[in-house]
Design an enzyme around this catalytic site. Structure first.
Site, PDB file in Angstrom:
ATOM      1  N   ARG B 123       0.807  -1.235   0.000  1.00  0.00           N
ATOM      2  CA  ARG B 123       0.000   0.000   0.000  1.00  0.00           C
ATOM      3  C   ARG B 123       0.833   1.274   0.000  1.00  0.00           C
ATOM      4  NH1 ARG B 123      -2.886  -3.224   3.625  1.00  0.00           N
ATOM      5  NH2 ARG B 123      -4.781  -4.098   2.713  1.00  0.00           N
ATOM      6  N   LYS B 144       3.056  11.283 -11.353  1.00  0.00           N
ATOM      7  CA  LYS B 144       2.222  10.356 -12.123  1.00  0.00           C
ATOM      8  C   LYS B 144       3.010   9.082 -12.377  1.00  0.00           C
ATOM      9  CE  LYS B 144      -0.858  13.130 -15.026  1.00  0.00           C
ATOM     10  NZ  LYS B 144      -1.229  13.251 -16.452  1.00  0.00           N
ATOM     11  N   GLU B 186      10.106  17.712 -24.848  1.00  0.00           N
ATOM     12  CA  GLU B 186       9.362  18.066 -23.629  1.00  0.00           C
ATOM     13  C   GLU B 186       9.977  19.315 -22.988  1.00  0.00           C
ATOM     14  OE1 GLU B 186       6.517  16.690 -22.686  1.00  0.00           O
ATOM     15  OE2 GLU B 186       6.544  14.520 -23.000  1.00  0.00           O
ATOM     16  N   LYS B 228       7.466  22.758 -14.893  1.00  0.00           N
ATOM     17  CA  LYS B 228       6.470  21.723 -14.639  1.00  0.00           C
ATOM     18  C   LYS B 228       6.089  21.696 -13.161  1.00  0.00           C
ATOM     19  CE  LYS B 228       4.898  17.065 -15.247  1.00  0.00           C
ATOM     20  NZ  LYS B 228       5.079  15.723 -15.798  1.00  0.00           N
ATOM     21  N   GLU B 238      -4.367  16.967 -11.242  1.00  0.00           N
ATOM     22  CA  GLU B 238      -4.852  17.199 -12.598  1.00  0.00           C
ATOM     23  C   GLU B 238      -6.335  17.537 -12.649  1.00  0.00           C
ATOM     24  OE1 GLU B 238      -3.814  14.095 -15.393  1.00  0.00           O
ATOM     25  OE2 GLU B 238      -3.294  15.619 -16.856  1.00  0.00           O
ATOM     26  N   ARG B 242      -3.281  21.713 -14.941  1.00  0.00           N
ATOM     27  CA  ARG B 242      -2.261  20.762 -15.347  1.00  0.00           C
ATOM     28  C   ARG B 242      -2.422  20.311 -16.797  1.00  0.00           C
ATOM     29  NH1 ARG B 242       0.284  16.047 -11.384  1.00  0.00           N
ATOM     30  NH2 ARG B 242       1.534  15.113 -13.038  1.00  0.00           N
ATOM     31  N   ASN B 246      -0.224  19.209 -21.583  1.00  0.00           N
ATOM     32  CA  ASN B 246      -0.519  18.320 -22.700  1.00  0.00           C
ATOM     33  C   ASN B 246      -0.424  18.997 -24.060  1.00  0.00           C
ATOM     34  OD1 ASN B 246      -0.877  16.012 -21.189  1.00  0.00           O
ATOM     35  ND2 ASN B 246      -2.993  16.543 -20.708  1.00  0.00           N
ATOM     36  N   HIS B 249       0.022  16.916 -27.169  1.00  0.00           N
ATOM     37  CA  HIS B 249      -0.148  15.505 -26.794  1.00  0.00           C
ATOM     38  C   HIS B 249      -1.387  14.848 -27.382  1.00  0.00           C
ATOM     39  CE1 HIS B 249       3.251  16.160 -24.194  1.00  0.00           C
ATOM     40  NE2 HIS B 249       3.184  14.940 -23.691  1.00  0.00           N
ATOM     41  N   HIS B 253      -0.258  11.679 -28.980  1.00  0.00           N
ATOM     42  CA  HIS B 253      -0.650  10.329 -28.544  1.00  0.00           C
ATOM     43  C   HIS B 253      -1.238   9.531 -29.705  1.00  0.00           C
ATOM     44  CE1 HIS B 253      -1.007  11.620 -24.036  1.00  0.00           C
ATOM     45  NE2 HIS B 253       0.179  11.120 -24.300  1.00  0.00           N
ATOM     46  N   HIS B 266       8.186   9.231 -28.105  1.00  0.00           N
ATOM     47  CA  HIS B 266       7.185  10.128 -27.527  1.00  0.00           C
ATOM     48  C   HIS B 266       7.456  11.585 -27.895  1.00  0.00           C
ATOM     49  CE1 HIS B 266       4.166  11.605 -24.760  1.00  0.00           C
ATOM     50  NE2 HIS B 266       5.067  12.344 -24.127  1.00  0.00           N
TER      51      HIS B 266
HETATM   52  N1  NAD Z   1       4.958  10.034 -15.452  1.00  0.00           N
HETATM   53  C1  NAD Z   1       4.986  11.072 -16.253  1.00  0.00           C
HETATM   54  O1  NAD Z   1       4.613  12.186 -15.889  1.00  0.00           O
HETATM   55  C2  NAD Z   1       5.486  10.899 -17.657  1.00  0.00           C
HETATM   56  C3  NAD Z   1       5.775  12.012 -18.437  1.00  0.00           C
HETATM   57  C4  NAD Z   1       6.284  11.804 -19.711  1.00  0.00           C
HETATM   58  C5  NAD Z   1       6.492  10.524 -20.166  1.00  0.00           C
HETATM   59  N2  NAD Z   1       6.183   9.454 -19.367  1.00  0.00           N
HETATM   60  C6  NAD Z   1       6.412   8.097 -19.822  1.00  0.00           C
HETATM   61  O2  NAD Z   1       7.802   7.950 -20.041  1.00  0.00           O
HETATM   62  C7  NAD Z   1       8.020   6.967 -21.041  1.00  0.00           C
HETATM   63  C8  NAD Z   1       9.004   7.502 -22.024  1.00  0.00           C
HETATM   64  O3  NAD Z   1      10.180   7.875 -21.318  1.00  0.00           O
HETATM   65  P1  NAD Z   1      11.618   7.735 -21.970  1.00  0.00           P
HETATM   66  O4  NAD Z   1      11.623   8.432 -23.271  1.00  0.00           O
HETATM   67  O5  NAD Z   1      12.629   8.126 -20.948  1.00  0.00           O
HETATM   68  O6  NAD Z   1      11.644   6.188 -22.308  1.00  0.00           O
HETATM   69  P2  NAD Z   1      12.532   4.950 -21.891  1.00  0.00           P
HETATM   70  O7  NAD Z   1      12.577   4.800 -20.435  1.00  0.00           O
HETATM   71  O8  NAD Z   1      12.031   3.810 -22.675  1.00  0.00           O
HETATM   72  O9  NAD Z   1      13.996   5.347 -22.402  1.00  0.00           O
HETATM   73  C9  NAD Z   1      14.228   5.482 -23.773  1.00  0.00           C
HETATM   74  C10 NAD Z   1      15.292   4.473 -24.270  1.00  0.00           C
HETATM   75  O10 NAD Z   1      16.572   4.886 -23.819  1.00  0.00           O
HETATM   76  C11 NAD Z   1      17.211   3.852 -23.086  1.00  0.00           C
HETATM   77  N3  NAD Z   1      17.993   4.536 -22.077  1.00  0.00           N
HETATM   78  C12 NAD Z   1      17.509   5.174 -20.983  1.00  0.00           C
HETATM   79  N4  NAD Z   1      18.513   5.814 -20.372  1.00  0.00           N
HETATM   80  C13 NAD Z   1      19.632   5.579 -21.080  1.00  0.00           C
HETATM   81  C14 NAD Z   1      20.979   5.998 -20.957  1.00  0.00           C
HETATM   82  N5  NAD Z   1      21.340   6.840 -20.005  1.00  0.00           N
HETATM   83  N6  NAD Z   1      21.860   5.537 -21.841  1.00  0.00           N
HETATM   84  C15 NAD Z   1      21.478   4.723 -22.855  1.00  0.00           C
HETATM   85  N7  NAD Z   1      20.218   4.322 -23.044  1.00  0.00           N
HETATM   86  C16 NAD Z   1      19.314   4.755 -22.160  1.00  0.00           C
HETATM   87  C17 NAD Z   1      16.101   2.976 -22.601  1.00  0.00           C
HETATM   88  O11 NAD Z   1      16.538   1.662 -22.366  1.00  0.00           O
HETATM   89  C18 NAD Z   1      15.113   3.058 -23.751  1.00  0.00           C
HETATM   90  O12 NAD Z   1      15.517   2.167 -24.770  1.00  0.00           O
HETATM   91  C19 NAD Z   1       6.665   6.650 -21.631  1.00  0.00           C
HETATM   92  O13 NAD Z   1       6.224   5.408 -21.144  1.00  0.00           O
HETATM   93  C20 NAD Z   1       5.769   7.770 -21.120  1.00  0.00           C
HETATM   94  O14 NAD Z   1       4.441   7.358 -20.949  1.00  0.00           O
HETATM   95  C21 NAD Z   1       5.696   9.633 -18.131  1.00  0.00           C
HETATM   96 ZN    ZN Z   2       4.796  13.961 -22.826  1.00  0.00          ZN
END
Ligand code: NAD
Ligand code: ZN
Ligand code: NAD
Ligand code: ZN
Lengths: 366, 366
Positions: B123, B144, B186, B228, B238, B242, B246, B249, B253, B266
């Site tokens: 929890r 999030k 972003e 942010k 949200e 907030r 987006n 987005h 998306h 993304h």
């Molecule tokens: N929680 C939130 O507020 C929020 C906001 C934006 C995005 N997201 C989520 O984040 C995800 C996308 O994030 P991302 O772009 O970081 O994706 P990711 O975590 O998949 O990383 C992108 C790629 O880079 C690689 N990688 C990561 N760090 C590395 C490093 N230092 N050196 C070499 N390779 C590395 C990973 O293995 C992956 O292949 C999505 O699932 C999205 O929904 C969440």
């Molecule tokens: Zn985003």
């Protein structure tokens, strides 16, 4: 219809308790601001559905709500991540949005499962509980929701308070007698930990409680909920005080686990655990009459107070170790001080606990 | 090392940003009251692990922590309930308790997954983020956390704020160039919605950002996080404001979905979406130069601003309908008013959006 308020600041909510109040669920939902523009989800189980699902659905649609339903198999096995994902699928296909609510119609299993769905669908939507077991008077206060992991019970969950609880005691009429007694174990537990008069009241009204006399049940459920609500108000996230609600549960959880979750109902297991805690109190030098008094109360409610002969003491001890309440030959235990009062003892010798478990296997000796 | 505080009342937390600061994770964990008596869990992915896992493990064990690790496959597919259950299994086997913490070492995927584990293990336990992508400057602010359901992204999750975030820009050196640009999308978005000067700063320092010059990156990440954080402080769950985060987005998306999550990163998808939003602004009678300015900024960061010819306009429109931002031929859209300022427009004609998507398939026309 009686109303009890659980005080939790901005997360406060009412528990409506009464006889024949199920039909007001639609009206109450409107009153609580649940949007008729968003689809609503009712989660229930296949033993409860034949009795009450149509009624709840109708009460909601009569007020203009559109409703999707998801019925899970009855029993603890529905508190799994797999069933959780299936309910999520229904929610998504039903186009539930952030203004939707999830209604739990059933006992603690449905409440915990549907509550965890509500806590995590789109990062949290409104949750409404419609308990149909006596035990669920316990689970409908406190906001604990969870599913089980194959390796441990209630391991995956959240704190997610309901927006309201509607408790219609008429639904309890279809409950099997063992389930009635099991639920009464949690009721008398609330007396044992904090309210001496209520504990004796439960014993003295055992016949009416077991016979599901509405006024008696309503009072008992209301008082049980109120005691728990009082504890939860003071310690919402289980930082300290809330632990007293676990009277009988350390041994009880071990009994449930050793019985493979199914042999003993939750209330039966904690009844044996509460008998054990009272015995432990005597061994730790507290009032020697506690054990006999406790056992008398539990037996009046048709609850077991001994362990069957085939249960192995070491299995119980191992299962408790799992509960991680051990450290260096000592363990934490909720121990009665008197009827209506307990304390948290942090250094109970494991050997004393083993002796208690051994004696639980013997005859009742009062 | 710079420290930025995300102000969320009792859930406030610091983001430490710097170059070569990874080794201080153990010390900082002590400082934040994470107990050395409880086992800690590091969740990472199989691309990040070879570079940084040993270093983080060592920094924690050097301070007396015992650590278990769980490495998931790199990529969005790890944000599933199945992988979530596997991480839970590791946590249980590793005997994590309520005083344990879950450390997310990786990008947004690992952050969202590990964060949802932290939100729901017993929890809720402590969550620490160690972002290793530029994009994760976004996901490390706001609390999030989520996994995907086969039917929809981020459908299952919670709000669970980290206790701290440690951002060592040195880890970004191993990031593939496309991922660098994706994350910068972003970053510039944070300028586009609320900080005109920062948006232009991103454009004017594009070369240093793409070249991962530490001081430039540190400033950009800090400013991006701060913008942010400011929005999130005002609207943690949200409820309204907030939504401006987006920008780009809604179309973005849809592009990700139509591309089957994998063809477009993304940040690439939202870059095209932001170009589209700026185009829409022009169509709605706002400043006509917004589109050219926006496209210029995105292109400086090596981001795409058009849709490939094989993407079908109707597929994008359908995917948006999924996003439930439609109602009676109108939809909700975040539309730029100027560089550094946006508004939420609730009644954008769907036909205008269709025209935008069609034009996104054409040549860049500034
Ligand atoms: N929680 C939130 O507020 C929020 C906001 C934006 C995005 N997201 C989520 O984040 C995800 C996308 O994030 P991302 O772009 O970081 O994706 P990711 O975590 O998949 O990383 C992108 C790629 O880079 C690689 N990688 C990561 N760090 C590395 C490093 N230092 N050196 C070499 N390779 C590395 C990973 O293995 C992956 O292949 C999505 O699932 C999205 O929904 C969440
Ligand atoms: Zn985003
Ligand atoms: N969240 C909490 O704070 C909390 C507290 C206590 C217990 N619990 C959980 O609650 C669960 C046990 O609750 P329970 O005893 O209500 O179990 P349950 O939901 O399984 O109900 C017991 C049985 O009675 C049936 N049933 C329910 N209502 C009925 C009715 N009105 N008529 C006929 N049959 C009916 C059910 O189908 C089931 O077979 C456990 O999973 C336990 O972990 C949670
Ligand atoms: Zn119980």
């Amino acid at each position: 219809m009686r109303t009890l308020r659980v005080e939790l600041g901005e997360r406060s909510y009412p528990i409506y308790i009464g006889s024949g109040i199920m039909d007001s669920i639609g009206e109450l939902s409107r009153k609580h601001g649940i949007s008729v523009k968003s689809p609503q989800l009712i989660v229930t189980d296949d033993k409860v559905a034949p009795y009450y699902l149509a009624q709840v659905e109708q009460a909601l649609t009569a007020e203009g709500y559109s409703v999707v339903t998801h019925t899970v198999p009855s029993g603890e096995s529905s508190k799994s991540l797999q069933v959780y994902e299936e309910v999520m699928t229904t929610a998504i296909r039903g186009k539930l949005d952030r203004s939707s609510a999830v209604f739990a119609l059933g006992g603690g299993v449905v409440g915990d499962l549907a509550g965890f769905v509500a806590a995590t669908y789109m990062r949290g939507v409104t949750f409404v509980q419609i308990p149909t077991t006596i035990l669920a008077h316990d689970s409908s206060v406190g906001g604990k929701v969870a599913v089980n992991h194959p390796l441990a019970k209630n391991m995956i969950g959240a704190f997610h308070q309901p927006a309201m609880v509607l408790y219609d005691v008429d639904t309890l009429k279809s409950l099997p007698p063992r389930e009635v007694s099991s639920g009464l174990a949690e009721m008398v537990k609330h007396g044992l930990i904090l309210d001496r008069d209520f504990a004796y009241w439960c014993r003295d009204h055992a016949e009416e409680l077991l016979g599901l006399v509405p006024e008696t049940l309503i009072y008992g459920l209301e008082r049980g909920c109120a005691i728990k609500a009082d504890v939860v108000s003071k310690d919402e996230r289980e930082g300290g005080l809330r632990a007293i609600l676990n009277l009988g549960h350390t041994i009880g959880h071990a009994i449930e686990a050793v019985g493979g979750y199914g042999r003993f109902l939750h209330g039966e297991a904690i009844a044996i655990g509460m008998a054990g805690s009272a015995m432990l109190a005597g061994m730790l030098g507290r009032d020697q009459s506690l054990y006999a008094e406790t056992v008398g109360m539990l037996q009046a409610l048709n609850l077991p107070v001994t362990l069957p002969a085939d249960i192995m003491v070491e299995d119980i001890m191992d299962a408790m170790q799992h509960d991680k309440k051990f450290a260096e030959g000592r363990m934490v235990f909720i121990v009665p001080e008197a009827i209506g009062s307990v304390s948290i003892v942090k250094d109970v010798p494991v050997d004393a606990v083993r002796t208690v478990v051994e004696q639980l296997k013997g005859e009742v000796n009062t």
